[in-house]
Design a protein around this motif. Structure first.
Motif, PDB file in Angstrom:
ATOM      1  N   ALA A  22       2.948 -15.547  24.600  1.00  0.00           N
ATOM      2  CA  ALA A  22       3.263 -16.982  24.639  1.00  0.00           C
ATOM      3  C   ALA A  22       2.162 -17.747  25.359  1.00  0.00           C
ATOM      4  CB  ALA A  22       4.615 -17.202  25.316  1.00  0.00           C
ATOM      5  N   ALA A  23       1.646 -17.167  26.426  1.00  0.00           N
ATOM      6  CA  ALA A  23       0.559 -17.836  27.167  1.00  0.00           C
ATOM      7  C   ALA A  23      -0.687 -17.941  26.294  1.00  0.00           C
ATOM      8  CB  ALA A  23       0.258 -17.071  28.450  1.00  0.00           C
ATOM      9  N   ARG A  24      -1.005 -16.874  25.544  1.00  0.00           N
ATOM     10  CA  ARG A  24      -2.167 -16.931  24.657  1.00  0.00           C
ATOM     11  C   ARG A  24      -1.962 -17.969  23.565  1.00  0.00           C
ATOM     12  NH1 ARG A  24      -1.759 -11.515  25.539  1.00  0.00           N
ATOM     13  NH2 ARG A  24      -0.766 -11.136  23.529  1.00  0.00           N
ATOM     14  N   ALA A  25      -0.762 -18.058  23.010  1.00  0.00           N
ATOM     15  CA  ALA A  25      -0.478 -19.043  21.962  1.00  0.00           C
ATOM     16  C   ALA A  25      -0.623 -20.457  22.508  1.00  0.00           C
ATOM     17  CB  ALA A  25       0.925 -18.832  21.398  1.00  0.00           C
ATOM     18  N   ALA A  26      -0.255 -20.669  23.743  1.00  0.00           N
ATOM     19  CA  ALA A  26      -0.369 -21.993  24.356  1.00  0.00           C
ATOM     20  C   ALA A  26      -1.831 -22.392  24.537  1.00  0.00           C
ATOM     21  CB  ALA A  26       0.352 -22.027  25.688  1.00  0.00           C
ATOM     22  N   ASP A  27      -2.719 -21.405  24.632  1.00  0.00           N
ATOM     23  CA  ASP A  27      -4.145 -21.680  24.801  1.00  0.00           C
ATOM     24  C   ASP A  27      -4.857 -21.993  23.492  1.00  0.00           C
ATOM     25  OD1 ASP A  27      -3.882 -21.246  27.504  1.00  0.00           O
ATOM     26  OD2 ASP A  27      -4.521 -19.149  27.392  1.00  0.00           O
ATOM     27  N   LEU A  28      -4.179 -21.793  22.361  1.00  0.00           N
ATOM     28  CA  LEU A  28      -4.807 -22.041  21.063  1.00  0.00           C
ATOM     29  C   LEU A  28      -4.889 -23.536  20.778  1.00  0.00           C
ATOM     30  CD1 LEU A  28      -3.038 -19.320  18.900  1.00  0.00           C
ATOM     31  CD2 LEU A  28      -5.372 -19.278  19.778  1.00  0.00           C
ATOM     32  N   PRO A  29      -5.899 -23.958  20.001  1.00  0.00           N
ATOM     33  CA  PRO A  29      -5.956 -25.369  19.611  1.00  0.00           C
ATOM     34  C   PRO A  29      -4.796 -25.693  18.676  1.00  0.00           C
ATOM     35  CG  PRO A  29      -7.727 -24.119  18.556  1.00  0.00           C
ATOM     36  CD  PRO A  29      -7.021 -23.189  19.494  1.00  0.00           C
ATOM     37  N   ALA A  30      -4.516 -26.954  18.533  1.00  0.00           N
ATOM     38  CA  ALA A  30      -3.442 -27.390  17.632  1.00  0.00           C
ATOM     39  C   ALA A  30      -3.740 -26.916  16.217  1.00  0.00           C
ATOM     40  CB  ALA A  30      -3.332 -28.913  17.661  1.00  0.00           C
ATOM     41  N   GLY A  31      -2.708 -26.658  15.448  1.00  0.00           N
ATOM     42  CA  GLY A  31      -2.868 -26.223  14.065  1.00  0.00           C
ATOM     43  C   GLY A  31      -3.434 -27.334  13.198  1.00  0.00           C
ATOM     44  N   PRO A  32      -3.855 -26.993  11.990  1.00  0.00           N
ATOM     45  CA  PRO A  32      -4.450 -27.996  11.109  1.00  0.00           C
ATOM     46  C   PRO A  32      -3.424 -29.031  10.663  1.00  0.00           C
ATOM     47  CG  PRO A  32      -4.201 -25.917   9.952  1.00  0.00           C
ATOM     48  CD  PRO A  32      -3.819 -25.673  11.375  1.00  0.00           C
ATOM     49  N   ARG A  33      -3.933 -30.203  10.361  1.00  0.00           N
ATOM     50  CA  ARG A  33      -3.134 -31.293   9.806  1.00  0.00           C
ATOM     51  C   ARG A  33      -3.671 -31.562   8.409  1.00  0.00           C
ATOM     52  NH1 ARG A  33      -4.022 -36.870  10.059  1.00  0.00           N
ATOM     53  NH2 ARG A  33      -5.848 -36.472  11.347  1.00  0.00           N
ATOM     54  N   ALA A  34      -2.803 -31.738   7.438  1.00  0.00           N
ATOM     55  CA  ALA A  34      -3.201 -31.976   6.054  1.00  0.00           C
ATOM     56  C   ALA A  34      -3.245 -33.477   5.779  1.00  0.00           C
ATOM     57  CB  ALA A  34      -2.225 -31.298   5.104  1.00  0.00           C
ATOM     58  N   VAL A  35      -4.391 -33.927   5.238  1.00  0.00           N
ATOM     59  CA  VAL A  35      -4.587 -35.337   4.899  1.00  0.00           C
ATOM     60  C   VAL A  35      -4.887 -35.420   3.404  1.00  0.00           C
ATOM     61  CG1 VAL A  35      -6.006 -37.386   5.309  1.00  0.00           C
ATOM     62  CG2 VAL A  35      -5.468 -35.837   7.216  1.00  0.00           C
ATOM     63  N   LEU A  36      -4.107 -36.200   2.671  1.00  0.00           N
ATOM     64  CA  LEU A  36      -4.292 -36.325   1.225  1.00  0.00           C
ATOM     65  C   LEU A  36      -5.671 -36.882   0.912  1.00  0.00           C
ATOM     66  CD1 LEU A  36      -2.986 -36.076  -1.606  1.00  0.00           C
ATOM     67  CD2 LEU A  36      -2.285 -38.466  -1.338  1.00  0.00           C
ATOM     68  N   VAL A  37      -6.406 -36.197   0.030  1.00  0.00           N
ATOM     69  CA  VAL A  37      -7.722 -36.640  -0.401  1.00  0.00           C
ATOM     70  C   VAL A  37      -7.633 -37.285  -1.782  1.00  0.00           C
ATOM     71  CG1 VAL A  37     -10.083 -35.916  -0.969  1.00  0.00           C
ATOM     72  CG2 VAL A  37      -8.886 -34.880   0.962  1.00  0.00           C
ATOM     73  N   TYR A  38      -6.941 -36.628  -2.709  1.00  0.00           N
ATOM     74  CA  TYR A  38      -6.757 -37.207  -4.041  1.00  0.00           C
ATOM     75  C   TYR A  38      -5.628 -36.508  -4.782  1.00  0.00           C
ATOM     76  CZ  TYR A  38      -9.517 -33.269  -5.962  1.00  0.00           C
ATOM     77  OH  TYR A  38      -9.994 -32.030  -6.303  1.00  0.00           O
ATOM     78  N   THR A  39      -5.155 -37.166  -5.811  1.00  0.00           N
ATOM     79  CA  THR A  39      -4.250 -36.562  -6.775  1.00  0.00           C
ATOM     80  C   THR A  39      -4.994 -36.485  -8.093  1.00  0.00           C
ATOM     81  OG1 THR A  39      -3.275 -38.690  -7.362  1.00  0.00           O
ATOM     82  CG2 THR A  39      -2.159 -37.414  -5.642  1.00  0.00           C
ATOM     83  N   ALA A  40      -4.607 -35.532  -8.930  1.00  0.00           N
ATOM     84  CA  ALA A  40      -5.306 -35.340 -10.199  1.00  0.00           C
ATOM     85  C   ALA A  40      -4.326 -34.895 -11.268  1.00  0.00           C
ATOM     86  CB  ALA A  40      -6.405 -34.290 -10.047  1.00  0.00           C
ATOM     87  N   VAL A  41      -4.694 -35.177 -12.497  1.00  0.00           N
ATOM     88  CA  VAL A  41      -4.015 -34.618 -13.665  1.00  0.00           C
ATOM     89  C   VAL A  41      -5.092 -33.948 -14.492  1.00  0.00           C
ATOM     90  CG1 VAL A  41      -2.721 -35.098 -15.771  1.00  0.00           C
ATOM     91  CG2 VAL A  41      -2.191 -36.351 -13.670  1.00  0.00           C
ATOM     92  N   ALA A  42      -4.959 -32.640 -14.688  1.00  0.00           N
ATOM     93  CA  ALA A  42      -5.898 -31.882 -15.509  1.00  0.00           C
ATOM     94  C   ALA A  42      -5.243 -31.616 -16.860  1.00  0.00           C
ATOM     95  CB  ALA A  42      -6.267 -30.572 -14.829  1.00  0.00           C
ATOM     96  N   LEU A  43      -5.961 -31.972 -17.924  1.00  0.00           N
ATOM     97  CA  LEU A  43      -5.474 -31.745 -19.282  1.00  0.00           C
ATOM     98  C   LEU A  43      -5.939 -30.376 -19.757  1.00  0.00           C
ATOM     99  CD1 LEU A  43      -6.315 -35.255 -20.759  1.00  0.00           C
ATOM    100  CD2 LEU A  43      -4.146 -34.475 -19.770  1.00  0.00           C
ATOM    101  N   LEU A  44      -5.045 -29.658 -20.418  1.00  0.00           N
ATOM    102  CA  LEU A  44      -5.292 -28.265 -20.784  1.00  0.00           C
ATOM    103  C   LEU A  44      -5.045 -28.029 -22.265  1.00  0.00           C
ATOM    104  CD1 LEU A  44      -3.106 -26.784 -17.904  1.00  0.00           C
ATOM    105  CD2 LEU A  44      -5.572 -27.243 -17.818  1.00  0.00           C
TER     106      LEU A  44
END
Length: 172
Positions: A22-44
Motif C-alpha cells: 500500500a505504501a508503494r502504491a501511494a508513491d506511484l504517480p496518478a494514473g492516466p487520464r483519457a482525453v478525447l482526440v477525435y471520433t471517426a467512421v471508417a467505411l469497409l
C-alpha cells in the motif's frame, strides 16, 4: 515455537507485506487520464475469409474511406487500407488495421490500430471492444501524434457500406 506463535508470526508478516504494498502504491504517480482526440467512421468492404490457421480464422477487411473529426484535427480516411482480423478460439477478435488519414489541410498520417473485440456480449450485455492506435505523422503541426499513447473504443457503424465508429483518446 508452538502452532499459535507460528500463525501469529505469519499473520503479522503478511500484514507488514500488505502495508508495504500500500505504501508503494501511494508513491506511484496518478494514473492516466483519457482525453478525447477525435471520433471517426471508417467505411469497409465485406470481410473476406482467408481460412482457418493454427491461431484461428483469419479475415481481411478492406478499408475504403471514412472521416474523422476532433478539436485539433479533422479530415478523411483514405481508401486502400486494410484491417486484418483473427477470430480466436475463445471468441475474441484480434484486429490490426493499417491505413492512412488525410487532414483537412492535406497532411497524411499513417495509422496502425491494434484492437481486441469480444464477439459475444458478456453476462452484463456489454462487449469489450478497445483499440490502441499508433501514428506516424510528419514533424510539424501533427508531430504530437508521434509523442503520446492513445487508446480507443470501436463499435459497429450504422451505415451502408459496412462501417465502424471509433472514439480515440490520448492518455495524459
Amino acid at each position: 515455537m508452538n502452532r499459535r506463535g507460528l500463525l501469529g508470526g505469519l499473520a503479522a508478516g503478511g500484514a507488514a507485506l500488505a502495508g508495504g504494498a500500500a505504501a508503494r502504491a501511494a508513491d506511484l504517480p496518478a494514473g492516466p487520464r483519457a482525453v478525447l482526440v477525435y471520433t471517426a467512421v471508417a467505411l469497409l468492404e465485406e470481410r473476406v475469409s482467408h481460412g482457418t490457421t493454427p491461431y484461428g480464422e483469419r479475415f481481411l477487411v478492406p478499408i475504403i474511406g471514412g472521416s474523422f473529426e476532433g478539436q485539433d484535427l479533422r479530415g478523411r480516411i483514405l481508401p486502400g487500407g486494410a484491417d486484418w482480423q483473427l477470430l480466436r478460439a475463445d471468441g475474441y477478435l484480434e484486429l490490426v488495421a493499417d491505413y492512412c488519414m488525410e487532414t483537412d489541410d492535406k497532411v497524411q498520417i499513417k495509422v496502425t490500430n491494434r484492437g481486441l473485440i469480444q464477439t459475444v456480449p458478456g453476462a452484463d450485455g456489454k462487449r469489450y471492444a478497445m483499440t490502441t492506435p499508433r501514428y506516424e505523422a510528419p514533424m510539424g503541426k501533427y508531430g504530437w501524434l508521434n509523442q503520446l499513447i492513445f487508446a480507443g473504443t470501436v463499435a459497429p457503424g450504422e451505415s451502408k457500406p459496412p462501417s465502424v465508429r471509433l472514439a480515440i483518446y490520448k492518455l495524459v
